[in-house]
Design a protein around this motif. Structure first.
Motif, PDB file in Angstrom:
ATOM      1  N   GLY A 176      70.009 -18.541  21.231  1.00  0.00           N
ATOM      2  CA  GLY A 176      68.961 -17.529  21.251  1.00  0.00           C
ATOM      3  C   GLY A 176      69.265 -16.354  22.161  1.00  0.00           C
ATOM      4  N   LYS A 177      70.467 -16.312  22.730  1.00  0.00           N
ATOM      5  CA  LYS A 177      70.758 -15.244  23.709  1.00  0.00           C
ATOM      6  C   LYS A 177      71.575 -14.117  23.086  1.00  0.00           C
ATOM      7  CE  LYS A 177      70.208 -18.167  27.650  1.00  0.00           C
ATOM      8  NZ  LYS A 177      70.805 -19.238  28.390  1.00  0.00           N
ATOM      9  N   LEU A 194      82.845 -20.292  18.677  1.00  0.00           N
ATOM     10  CA  LEU A 194      81.879 -21.296  19.142  1.00  0.00           C
ATOM     11  C   LEU A 194      80.680 -20.637  19.814  1.00  0.00           C
ATOM     12  CD1 LEU A 194      84.506 -23.874  20.301  1.00  0.00           C
ATOM     13  CD2 LEU A 194      82.932 -24.102  18.400  1.00  0.00           C
ATOM     14  N   MET A 195      80.920 -19.560  20.539  1.00  0.00           N
ATOM     15  CA  MET A 195      79.789 -18.835  21.158  1.00  0.00           C
ATOM     16  C   MET A 195      78.929 -18.201  20.061  1.00  0.00           C
ATOM     17  SD  MET A 195      81.128 -17.260  24.728  1.00  0.00           S
ATOM     18  CE  MET A 195      82.794 -16.776  24.539  1.00  0.00           C
ATOM     19  N   ALA A 196      79.602 -17.705  19.025  1.00  0.00           N
ATOM     20  CA  ALA A 196      78.858 -17.079  17.923  1.00  0.00           C
ATOM     21  C   ALA A 196      77.956 -18.092  17.229  1.00  0.00           C
ATOM     22  CB  ALA A 196      79.838 -16.456  16.917  1.00  0.00           C
ATOM     23  N   ALA A 197      78.386 -19.351  17.229  1.00  0.00           N
ATOM     24  CA  ALA A 197      77.587 -20.394  16.573  1.00  0.00           C
ATOM     25  C   ALA A 197      76.266 -20.636  17.308  1.00  0.00           C
ATOM     26  CB  ALA A 197      78.390 -21.687  16.507  1.00  0.00           C
ATOM     27  N   PRO A 328     100.972 -14.764  21.388  1.00  0.00           N
ATOM     28  CA  PRO A 328     100.069 -14.782  20.234  1.00  0.00           C
ATOM     29  C   PRO A 328      98.995 -15.840  20.453  1.00  0.00           C
ATOM     30  CG  PRO A 328     102.358 -15.085  19.558  1.00  0.00           C
ATOM     31  CD  PRO A 328     102.321 -15.212  21.039  1.00  0.00           C
ATOM     32  N   CYS A 329      97.827 -15.612  19.902  1.00  0.00           N
ATOM     33  CA  CYS A 329      96.736 -16.570  20.051  1.00  0.00           C
ATOM     34  C   CYS A 329      96.764 -17.515  18.857  1.00  0.00           C
ATOM     35  CB  CYS A 329      95.411 -15.827  20.106  1.00  0.00           C
ATOM     36  SG  CYS A 329      95.424 -14.582  21.414  1.00  0.00           S
ATOM     37  N   VAL A 330      96.140 -18.660  19.048  1.00  0.00           N
ATOM     38  CA  VAL A 330      96.050 -19.665  17.989  1.00  0.00           C
ATOM     39  C   VAL A 330      94.563 -19.982  17.859  1.00  0.00           C
ATOM     40  CG1 VAL A 330      96.726 -21.993  17.324  1.00  0.00           C
ATOM     41  CG2 VAL A 330      98.333 -20.556  18.574  1.00  0.00           C
ATOM     42  N   ASP A 331      93.998 -19.758  16.680  1.00  0.00           N
ATOM     43  CA  ASP A 331      92.533 -19.783  16.585  1.00  0.00           C
ATOM     44  C   ASP A 331      92.009 -20.683  15.471  1.00  0.00           C
ATOM     45  OD1 ASP A 331      93.421 -17.454  14.649  1.00  0.00           O
ATOM     46  OD2 ASP A 331      91.403 -18.031  14.029  1.00  0.00           O
ATOM     47  N   THR A 332      90.725 -20.894  15.528  1.00  0.00           N
ATOM     48  CA  THR A 332      90.014 -21.546  14.430  1.00  0.00           C
ATOM     49  C   THR A 332      88.857 -20.625  14.062  1.00  0.00           C
ATOM     50  OG1 THR A 332      90.639 -23.701  15.290  1.00  0.00           O
ATOM     51  CG2 THR A 332      88.773 -23.639  13.748  1.00  0.00           C
ATOM     52  N   ASN A 333      88.969 -19.949  12.948  1.00  0.00           N
ATOM     53  CA  ASN A 333      87.916 -19.070  12.407  1.00  0.00           C
ATOM     54  C   ASN A 333      87.655 -17.808  13.213  1.00  0.00           C
ATOM     55  OD1 ASN A 333      87.472 -20.841  10.355  1.00  0.00           O
ATOM     56  ND2 ASN A 333      85.920 -22.007  11.502  1.00  0.00           N
ATOM     57  N   TYR A 334      88.605 -17.341  13.984  1.00  0.00           N
ATOM     58  CA  TYR A 334      88.339 -16.160  14.811  1.00  0.00           C
ATOM     59  C   TYR A 334      87.995 -14.935  13.963  1.00  0.00           C
ATOM     60  CZ  TYR A 334      89.093 -12.123  17.840  1.00  0.00           C
ATOM     61  OH  TYR A 334      88.935 -10.932  18.506  1.00  0.00           O
ATOM     62  N   TYR A 335      88.906 -14.559  13.071  1.00  0.00           N
ATOM     63  CA  TYR A 335      88.672 -13.314  12.322  1.00  0.00           C
ATOM     64  C   TYR A 335      87.420 -13.437  11.441  1.00  0.00           C
ATOM     65  CZ  TYR A 335      93.239 -11.819  13.999  1.00  0.00           C
ATOM     66  OH  TYR A 335      94.279 -11.454  14.810  1.00  0.00           O
ATOM     67  N   ALA A 336      87.225 -14.614  10.839  1.00  0.00           N
ATOM     68  CA  ALA A 336      86.071 -14.795   9.942  1.00  0.00           C
ATOM     69  C   ALA A 336      84.749 -14.665  10.697  1.00  0.00           C
ATOM     70  CB  ALA A 336      86.166 -16.155   9.258  1.00  0.00           C
ATOM     71  N   THR A 337      84.778 -14.912  11.991  1.00  0.00           N
ATOM     72  CA  THR A 337      83.539 -14.818  12.786  1.00  0.00           C
ATOM     73  C   THR A 337      82.946 -13.407  12.708  1.00  0.00           C
ATOM     74  OG1 THR A 337      84.324 -16.556  14.231  1.00  0.00           O
ATOM     75  CG2 THR A 337      82.616 -15.147  15.133  1.00  0.00           C
ATOM     76  N   ASN A 339      82.606 -11.678  10.214  1.00  0.00           N
ATOM     77  CA  ASN A 339      81.828 -11.483   8.983  1.00  0.00           C
ATOM     78  C   ASN A 339      80.374 -11.926   9.163  1.00  0.00           C
ATOM     79  OD1 ASN A 339      84.084 -10.545   7.661  1.00  0.00           O
ATOM     80  ND2 ASN A 339      84.689 -12.578   6.933  1.00  0.00           N
ATOM     81  N   LEU A 340      80.093 -12.584  10.298  1.00  0.00           N
ATOM     82  CA  LEU A 340      78.715 -13.048  10.521  1.00  0.00           C
ATOM     83  C   LEU A 340      77.832 -11.849  10.877  1.00  0.00           C
ATOM     84  CD1 LEU A 340      79.550 -16.226  12.648  1.00  0.00           C
ATOM     85  CD2 LEU A 340      78.882 -16.143  10.231  1.00  0.00           C
ATOM     86  N   PRO A 341      76.608 -11.817  10.359  1.00  0.00           N
ATOM     87  CA  PRO A 341      75.778 -10.620  10.550  1.00  0.00           C
ATOM     88  C   PRO A 341      75.401 -10.360  12.018  1.00  0.00           C
ATOM     89  CG  PRO A 341      74.549 -12.393   9.438  1.00  0.00           C
ATOM     90  CD  PRO A 341      75.970 -12.829   9.502  1.00  0.00           C
ATOM     91  N   HIS A 342      75.408 -11.404  12.847  1.00  0.00           N
ATOM     92  CA  HIS A 342      74.985 -11.186  14.245  1.00  0.00           C
ATOM     93  C   HIS A 342      76.171 -10.975  15.190  1.00  0.00           C
ATOM     94  CE1 HIS A 342      76.056 -15.404  14.166  1.00  0.00           C
ATOM     95  NE2 HIS A 342      75.980 -15.452  15.485  1.00  0.00           N
ATOM     96  N   VAL A 343      77.356 -10.817  14.608  1.00  0.00           N
ATOM     97  CA  VAL A 343      78.538 -10.602  15.464  1.00  0.00           C
ATOM     98  C   VAL A 343      79.055  -9.182  15.245  1.00  0.00           C
ATOM     99  CG1 VAL A 343      80.892 -11.358  15.958  1.00  0.00           C
ATOM    100  CG2 VAL A 343      79.146 -13.043  15.365  1.00  0.00           C
ATOM    101  N   ARG A 344      79.307  -8.502  16.352  1.00  0.00           N
ATOM    102  CA  ARG A 344      79.760  -7.112  16.236  1.00  0.00           C
ATOM    103  C   ARG A 344      80.971  -6.889  17.140  1.00  0.00           C
ATOM    104  NH1 ARG A 344      76.451  -1.691  18.164  1.00  0.00           N
ATOM    105  NH2 ARG A 344      78.303  -0.368  18.122  1.00  0.00           N
ATOM    106  N   LEU A 345      81.878  -6.084  16.656  1.00  0.00           N
ATOM    107  CA  LEU A 345      83.052  -5.722  17.460  1.00  0.00           C
ATOM    108  C   LEU A 345      82.864  -4.305  17.982  1.00  0.00           C
ATOM    109  CD1 LEU A 345      86.052  -6.663  18.215  1.00  0.00           C
ATOM    110  CD2 LEU A 345      86.744  -5.126  16.380  1.00  0.00           C
TER     111      LEU A 345
END
Ligand code: NA7
Length: 875
Positions: A176-177, A194-197, A328-337, A339-345
């Protein structure tokens, strides 16, 4: 001073290094204590608890191997284990070997001072204790001191503030933050999904996009597990001698040599495996900007295909550094995050942070700014890597010099393990060692084993084991340390690493000296070097005991790293000696070897033709024309090959390179070979070539009057002698002479013959074979064979002479440069450190030769600039 304890060894840090070193010291019966600021073991894996924190090396490999029991008693649950699991592994090791009892937790080393009279370190802790010890080891990790955020107002925010590097142990609930994340390095990239979740809104503030490769995490790799189960010792031994600390064959595929389809197919194959395997996708990505860019574009395509919003996708595409030059970084779903409506770059390149306020973050300019309100800000802003934790403790060595002062312009170490002025002081995975460029578990074990051997040796030679108060001190020499720094740089400079503003370069911390911190030469080669230092009687160290002192001063690696690699590779081929062959066989052998080289750069045009020797015999030439508009000046070039071997084919890549760099026509002119045509036939053929080219300059597309001579080795001998003949004949005029590793004196007793007579391709015995075929002993002092011995060296064309450190011919080239200068000629002598007789001509193989070839091109250009200026003045 009240001393609370007098020990053999004090270790700072209870991560994997400190734990394993404690075990080794105890096994040797050394009184040892570990000082640890945290309240448990684990080091990096104790502190870095942010959501999603994981290893980026497969955990099957991120494993200590000193005890075979560890292989069976511990099983990793995933391909890339999470922080809690790795922390449990550290705790398991500490428990299994009863190490907890040797560690003072919640105890920080604040100061360490060397006492020369007592030959001890005095270590003061933040608990007010002073511990005295013979040996002091910093096992503090490479990424342990968080960087203070260099952002205006960073301490003003009144909401929740978190650092990925110091994440609260009880966890954080972001539900909720409205959350801001500053930074897009590995920590951010692992935690953002994970923070986006959890968060209501997540805003990511990105200054520099990073390359990230999918982890495809899951069960540990079955193939690796099977290999380890079959023979763990063999598997671990292979890791120890590998380049990065993980077993595996290096690819032979070069990005530049593949077609687009082949390249893409190989890329997709590695993308599907995921992780840092991508660093090994092609063998040229860390040495060729062109190859790297081909790969970068394939990764950018992936980013664009994952991220829906094209503006965000483009902002996430790294364009300011070659792939791999930042970790280089190694990620799980980083770029796809994204696409979430509440995530902004927020792209800080276009909208920089102006300040952090009490309620949020302001970006942009006053005229066009944006204000963000947050409940929590997460700083994922990185570390003062590799040196921060070391200079963070106030360490004072001999003569009152502090480590901080001594490293003010960058760290100086010998092997990344020791440093001048700091006796019995060791750093585990310090700057100048492979450390962060390797599998840390493998590097840590190797360093700890080496330090253990060193400390055991100090006790033994000092006689402490015999009950005396002996002990010895160890300290590197200036010579060894300086040369190690040079070697570390030489290794970095043949890669693209120094281009990036990375923490490898110290570039992430304002004011930190810019230099490449880790050793890029590879885990296996580095281990060989460290072992060799010991085998050579602790080469480069001064070891002093009460009744004895030893200093085997010297340099462990002087040869350029890429030249060394080629020599090693040639040694494994067990090639036959050229001097064991007949000239005919040797020529065939040389042609076959030439066919396997990279071709060299493209030039505008190549024309083969003939010119007449003095007796009318037709001789062949190959002309290389630059791609630029002509007419061009012309260089008459004579190939190497000891007057017996070679032709324009053998020197083709080098001539192409010279043509491109000098923007001159290169006419690679053949001359007749011995033993069929012995001295002085080749010399007169050289003069015939010069005369013919000078007379036909216009027909060849050249500029009349602008003709230089050049050559390599025996060809440089012909070029030098041709300059004598032209002077004596009153023409043709020569604009300059470029002599690469020339033969100038056929005697073979110089220091360079003795030092380098074996092992560097052109050996003394091969040179004798050449000379015996070429010329009678009675003629060898003739100035037409040994131009250094000419009575008159005045009035010769300007010369650029290149000599190589590991070349039997080095001293005669140097002597010729001095003699020409003494006779009043213009001479530029270039001494190529770390190179051999043949290495500078190895185009597209020896990268460290590029700067010298550039200097050769510049030398030719300057001959002609001068020639055209004096022609203009004359006119
Ligand atoms: P990194 O990789 O150093 O990443 C730090 C990130 O923070 C990086 O994106 C930085 O951008 C960013 N940063 C730092 N200072 C600022 C300021 N002032 N403003 C905006 N952004 C900033 O650290 P990590 O903890 O992620 O990873 C460290 C290593 O741990 C990693 O390589 C793995 O080996 C494990 P910049 O690139 O400097 O523009």
């Amino acid at each position: 001073m009240a001393v609370d304890a007098d020990l053999d060894v004090v270790i700072v840090g209870a991560g994997f290094s400190g734990l394993y070193l404690l075990k080794r010291m105890r096994d040797l019966g050394m009184s040892t204590r570990v000082l640890e600021a945290a309240d448990d073991v684990g080091g990096t894996w104790y502190w870095n608890r942010y959501p999603g924190a994981r290893c980026d090396i497969p955990t099957t490999d991120y494993t200590l191997s000193f005890d075979p029991a560890l292989e069976t008693e511990w099983t990793w649950s995933e391909k890339y284990a999470t922080q809690p699991e790795i922390l449990r592994y550290a705790q398991f090791i500490a428990t299994k070997y009863d190490l907890y009892s040797g560690i003072d937790f919640v105890t920080r080393a604040e100061q360490a001072t060397w006492d020369e009279a007592a030959k001890r370190w005095h270590v003061r802790t933040d608990r007010g204790e002073t511990i005295t010890c013979r040996n002091y080891v910093m096992a503090t990790g490479c990424l342990s001191l968080p960087k203070v955020p260099d952002i205006e107002g960073h301490d003003r925010f009144s909401g929740e503030v978190y650092f990925t590097s110091r994440w609260p142990h009880e966890g954080v609930d972001l539900t909720g933050k409205r959350v801001a994340v500053i930074g897009t390095g590995s920590s951010a990239i692992q935690s953002i999904p994970l923070m986006a979740a959890q968060a209501d809104k997540l805003t990511v503030f990105q200054r520099t996009p990073n390359f990230s490769i999918p982890a495809y995490n899951g069960a540990a790799d079955q193939e690796r597990l099977a290999q380890i189960a079959a023979d763990a010792a063999v598997y671990r031994a292979e890791a120890k001698l590998s380049r990065g600390g993980v077993p595996g064959e290096a690819t032979l595929l070069a990005a530049r040599a593949l077609t687009d389809d082949e390249r893409r197919a190989r890329f997709e194959e590695v993308w599907a495996i995921g992780g840092l395997e991508m660093l090994g996708v092609f063998n040229d990505i860390l040495v060729s900007e062109e190859a790297n860019e081909l790969l970068c574009e394939l990764i950018r395509e992936k980013i664009r295909s994952i991220v829906h919003d094209p503006v965000t996708a483009e902002a996430l595409c790294p364009k300011d550094h070659p792939f791999g030059t930042k970790r280089p970084c190694v990620d799980t779903n980083y770029y796809a995050t994204f696409n979430l409506p509440h995530v902004r770059l927020v792209d800080l390149r276009t909208d920089p942070i102006t300040t952090i306020t009490e309620t949020g973050i302001e970006t942009g300019t006053e005229a066009d700014g944006e204000t963000f309100e947050f409940d929590a800000i997460v700083f994922a802003t990185g570390f003062d890597a590799m040196t921060g934790a070391l200079v963070g403790v106030d360490i004072t060595g001999r003569d009152g010099h502090t480590l901080k002062e001594q490293w003010a312009h960058g760290p100086a170490t010998y092997l990344g393990l020791t440093t001048v002025g700091f006796p019995n002081f060791f750093t585990i995975t310090g700057p100048g060692s492979p450390s962060v460029l390797s599998n840390m578990a493998v590097s840590i074990e190797q360093h700890v084993d080496w330090v253990t051997d060193a400390i055991a040796h100090l006790r033994d030679v000092g006689g402490a084991g015999a009950g005396t108060d002996g002990w010895a001190t160890i300290e590197p020499t200036e010579t060894a340390q300086t040369a190690w720094g040079v070697h570390v740089n030489d290794c970095a400079n043949i890669t693209l690493y120094p281009i990036a503003n990375s923490w490898y370069m110290g570039a992430n911390v304002p004011g930190k000296p810019r230099m490449f911190l880790p050793y890029v030469g590879g885990v296996g080669p580095y281990r060989v070097i460290c072992d060799e230092v010991v085998d050579k009687g602790w080469l480069g160290f001064r070891i002093e005991a009460t009744h004895s002192s030893q200093c085997n001063d010297g340099v462990i690696r002087e040869i350029m790293p890429d030249v060394g690699m080629v020599l090693e590779m040639m040694a494994t081929l067990e090639l036959p000696l050229v001097e064991s062959m007949s000239p005919e066989e040797a020529r065939e052998f040389m042609s076959a070897s030439s066919a396997m080289r990279p071709p060299g750069p493209a030039v505008g045009e190549i024309v083969d033709g003939t010119f007449p020797a003095g007796d009318g015999t037709p001789l062949t030439y190959r002309l290389y024309r630059p791609a630029t508009d002509g007419p061009h000046p012309v260089v008459v070039y004579f190939h190497g090959g000891g007057w017996v071997l070679g032709d324009h084919e053998s020197d083709d890549p080098f001539c192409r390179d010279l043509c491109v760099r000098s923007n001159a026509i290169i006419v690679s002119a053949d001359y007749r070979h011995a033993p069929e045509a012995r001295f002085p036939v080749a010399v007169h053929d050289g003069m015939a070539a010069l005369t013919w080219v000078a007379e036909h300059a216009t027909d060849l597309g050249g500029i009349p009057g602008q003709v230089a001579v050049a050559g390599w080795s025996a060809g440089a001998n012909i070029a030098a002698v041709t300059a004598h003949l032209a002077r004596d004949a009153g023409g043709p005029a020569i604009s300059g002479q470029l002599l690469l590793t020339p033969v100038t004196d056929l005697s073979t007793d110089s220091a360079s013959y003795i030092e380098n007579g074996e092992g560097y391709v052109l050996t003394a015995s091969l040179m004798h074979w050449f000379t015996d075929h070429y010329i009678d002993p009675a003629d060898r002092t003739s100035p037409l064979a040994s131009p250094l011995l000419a009575a008159d060296l005045a009035n010769l064309p300007p010369a650029t002479i290149i000599t190589c450190q590991f070349d039997p011919l080095r001293d005669e080239g140097t002597a010729y440069a001095h003699a020409l200068a003494e006779a009043g000629n213009e001479v530029h002598h270039i001494s190529a450190r770390g190179h051999t007789h043949t290495s500078l001509t190895m185009v597209d193989i020896i990268i460290s030769g590029v700067s010298y070839r550039e200097q050769m091109g510049a030398a030719l250009r300057s001959f002609f600039d001068r020639a055209s200026t004096s022609a203009a003045v004359g006119a």
